[in-house]
Structures are given as structure tokens and as C-alpha cells.
Design an enzyme around this catalytic site. Structure first.
Site, PDB file in Angstrom:
ATOM      1  N   GLU A  29      -2.171   7.749  -4.902  1.00  0.00           N
ATOM      2  CA  GLU A  29      -2.584   7.072  -6.145  1.00  0.00           C
ATOM      3  C   GLU A  29      -4.066   7.228  -6.468  1.00  0.00           C
ATOM      4  OE1 GLU A  29      -1.525   2.944  -5.018  1.00  0.00           O
ATOM      5  OE2 GLU A  29      -3.641   2.440  -5.254  1.00  0.00           O
ATOM      6  N   ASP A  51       4.617  -0.405  -6.880  1.00  0.00           N
ATOM      7  CA  ASP A  51       3.362  -0.666  -7.585  1.00  0.00           C
ATOM      8  C   ASP A  51       2.245   0.179  -6.977  1.00  0.00           C
ATOM      9  OD1 ASP A  51       1.636  -2.113  -9.453  1.00  0.00           O
ATOM     10  OD2 ASP A  51       0.803  -3.090  -7.677  1.00  0.00           O
ATOM     11  N   HIS A  66      -0.571   0.044  -9.590  1.00  0.00           N
ATOM     12  CA  HIS A  66      -1.340  -0.896  -8.757  1.00  0.00           C
ATOM     13  C   HIS A  66      -1.866  -2.067  -9.607  1.00  0.00           C
ATOM     14  CE1 HIS A  66      -3.448  -1.013  -4.642  1.00  0.00           C
ATOM     15  NE2 HIS A  66      -3.390  -2.230  -5.130  1.00  0.00           N
ATOM     16  N   ARG A  79       0.857  -1.190   0.000  1.00  0.00           N
ATOM     17  CA  ARG A  79       0.000   0.000   0.000  1.00  0.00           C
ATOM     18  C   ARG A  79       0.894   1.242   0.000  1.00  0.00           C
ATOM     19  NH1 ARG A  79      -3.429  -2.808  -1.549  1.00  0.00           N
ATOM     20  NH2 ARG A  79      -5.500  -3.199  -0.718  1.00  0.00           N
TER      21      ARG A  79
END
Ligand code: NAD
Length: 330
Positions: free
Chosen positions: A264, A259, A296, A235
């Protein structure tokens, strides 16, 4: 049962439509995120199906409750975006998909790490242009280096075994130690400070909680080796992104393979290529040669999507039948 899907992408529609053939639910897919502005769309539905960047705060849950919604089916593992306390108070039950494919996530973390240390984005961009020069493409080897795994749950343990396959020494930190696994896999648990200090690669696999928010911040980074690589497929807010950017610019650490990103929600899953991105930290991170980032997508494999769809619709079926909800969170 009428189910409303928020943040639905084309692959969600495809796989859920296919899997729903055996359930027969009445599903409507919406691309928009669930938030205070879009919650009204859920009127006349029985179940809300949401994803990682949907916002299930007090206000949104109160609106959903006023429509009589009693189940939110998260089609993901993490649920840090849900105010579970308020959901409990309102009598809204929350289910999730705890382990659709930990391999998908760990393998993506390993892919990012290798791409970063072997400079694959730069090399591929050159090769596409028929430029086969090698200057500036000197990489690093993982063999013999130390990997520090933060969070040795399902994904962390798989990441450890992948990195062991490259010949790395593995150390780990978790608030609940799996001593049997550690013994069987020659992994040494260390305290957090030791993990920062001794690791060449730090791979983060713990959930985002009040305790873990910004667990990688200025202080942690100061303890790390100058060429340490941070991998985060967990996260975004586990890392203080401003502190990370500062450290990368100053050469305090070697690189980051990401990622996820703490800001985000505004950007990921959307095309911003022709628009002005106002998040200067994100924009600056993208310019650094020692940062690699995906949006993500660690979960995004065919196998994982099938498992997500099956478990989500099974969760809803369980609720409909009044069965015990195995994947309920509270
Ligand atoms: P898990 O529950 O199996 O493992 C999490 C581990 O973290 C547990 O062992 C737990 O004890 C440990 N932990 C909790 N708090 C900690 C702390 N303060 N310090 C150290 N360890 C701590 O979860 P998992 O399935 O391995 O998933 C890990 C995380 O990966 C999820 O919480 C989710 O946020 C993230 N995830 C990301 C994607 C993606 O697409 N990028 C997909 C799935 C999951």
C-alpha cells in the site's frame, strides 16, 4: 518547538491546526512521505510527526539524529514501520497514540464485511444507474456462523462484540489470552489451526511483527473453509497478498474485506485513477467481485482524528516538559 508533519492530508491539517490552538506549536505540514529522500526537510525542526507509511529505517533515523531530533511522534497506533532498536541506539524517543478509537477501526471492519457479503458495492452501482434488478446479488447471513478473531486486544474485542451482535459464535486466538474477557463474553480461545479450520469469518487484529508477517499465507488458507471470508483492517503484510489472490481466483476461500494491503505504501493516500498501477496483484484483486477494499481509512472518523491530535500534541508536550512519556514505545 518546531514540528514537521510528514504524509499530512487535508484532514490532518484541519484537526491539528484546531487542536494546536491550545498548545501553540510551530507546525509545518508536508504531504510527502518521510523517507531517505525527504528526511532532509526535517533539518531545523525539533520533532518529527509521522504516519503509517512513513519509513523510519536506520538511514532515515540516522539523518534525523544528525539534525538533533530526539522525538518522533507517531500519530497512529502501529509502529511496525519504525526501527525502534536503531532509534534507541540513536537516542531518538518514539511516542504513539495507542488507542485513539478502537471503535472506529472495528466498525469499519464490520462495515466492509457486511458490504462484501451483501454485495453492496455492486447493488449501489446498479441503483445509481436506475437498475433495480436483483440477479447476482444473493447474499449471505452472519447469524449462526462462526467468527474467528485473531488478536483479542482493544480492536479485536470490539469486533468480537459487534459480530456477536449479529448472532455469530465467536472463537479467538491470541498469544496472550484474556481469559476473563473470554469467559464474560462466551468466547472460546482455540489454537491457530483450529481458528483457520472452524471460522466462516476470520478477522485479523494482531500487530505486524516478525512472527505475524504473512500469518495468512498458503498453508493457513489451505486449512480454511472454502467459503471463508477474511477481514483485515490491521496491517497489509499480515496477509501474503499473492497467496490470497491465488486462493480467491481458485475458489479456495469465499472473499476478502481489506482496508490494508502489503504494497500500500506506493499507492494508498494518493490518486492513481489516471495513472498506470504496476502492482499486478493489487490491480487483479480490485477486479474480483468477492474482494472489497478501502485505502487504510478504518481510523478515519471525526472522533478518532480529534483523539489522535490531542494525544499526539500531549505526547510532545510531555517530552518538552521532561515528563514520563506514557505512550513511548521501545
Ligand atoms: P492491541 O495491542 O490492543 O491488540 C493486539 C493483540 O494482538 C494483543 O492482544 C496481542 O497479544 C495480539 N497478538 C500479538 N501477536 C500475536 C500473534 N502472533 N498471534 C495472535 N495474537 C497476537 O492493538 P489494537 O489497538 O487492537 O490494534 C491492532 C492492530 O490494528 C494494530 O497493531 C494496528 O496494526 C492495526 N490498526 C489499524 C488501523 C487502520 O486504520 N486500519 C488503525 C489502528 C490500528
Amino acid at each position: 518547538m518546531r514540528i514537521i508533519f510528514y504524509s499530512a492530508e487535508i484532514y490532518d491539517k484541519e484537526v491539528f491546526t484546531k487542536v494546536n490552538e491550545k498548545f501553540g506549536y510551530d507546525i509545518e505540514f508536508y504531504e510527502c512521505c518521510l523517507d531517505r529522500k525527504t528526511a532532509a526537510k526535517a533539518r531545523d525542526f525539533d520533532v518529527v510527526c509521522a504516519f503509517v507509511n512513513d519509513k523510519l529505517d536506520e538511514k532515515v533515523l540516522t539523518i534525523l539524529s544528525s539534525f538533533g531530533i530526539q522525538l518522533v511522534a507517531m500519530r497512529c497506533a502501529g509502529y511496525d514501520n519504525v526501527n525502534t532498536e536503531i532509534a534507541n541506539e540513536l537516542g531518538i524517543r518514539i511516542v504513539r497514540v495507542p488507542d485513539y478509537s478502537p471503535y472506529a477501526v472495528a466498525e469499519h471492519g464490520a462495515a466492509l464485511l457486511l458490504a462484501l457479503i451483501r454485495k453492496l458495492p455492486q447493488a449501489c452501482a446498479r441503483a445509481k444507474n436506475m437498475n433495480f434488478e436483483l440477479g447476482g446479488l444473493v447474499g449471505r447471513e452472519l447469524h449462526g456462523l462462526t467468527a474467528g478473531i485473531l488478536g483479542t486486544g482493544k480492536i479485536g474485542q470490539i469486533m468480537a462484540s459487534i459480530l456477536r451482535g449479529f448472532g455469530m459464535n465467536i472463537i479467538a486466538h491470541d498469544i496472550i489470552e484474556d481469559t476473563k474477557w473470554a469467559k464474560e463474553n462466551d468466547v472460546k480461545y482455540v489454537d491457530l489451526e483450529d481458528l483457520w479450520q472452524k471460522s466462516d469469518v476470520i478477522s485479523i487484529h494482531c500487530p505486524l511483527t516478525v512472527e505475524t508477517r504473512h500469518i495468512v499465507g498458503h498453508a493457513a488458507i489451505r486449512s480454511m473453509k472454502n467459503n471463508a471470508i477474511i477481514v483485515n483492517v490491521s496491517r497489509g503484510a499480515l496477509i501474503d497478498s499473492k497467496a490470497l489472490l491465488h486462493a480467491l481466483k481458485d475458489g479456495q476461500i469465499g472473499g476478502a474485506a481489506l482496508d490494508v494491503y502489503e504494497g500500500e505504501k506506493e499507492y494508498f493516500f494518493k490518486d492513481w485513477s489516471t495513472k498506470i498501477v504496476e502492482d499486478d496483484t493489487l490491480s487483479r484483486l480490485m477486479t474480483l467481485p468477492n474482494v472489497i477494499m478501502t485505502g487504510h481509512q478504518a481510523f478515519l472518523t471525526d472522533n478518532a482524528l480529534m483523539n489522535i491530535a490531542n494525544t499526539t500534541l500531549e505526547n510532545i508536550k510531555g517530552f518538552e516538559n521532561g515528563s514520563e512519556l506514557q505512550n513511548e514505545v521501545s
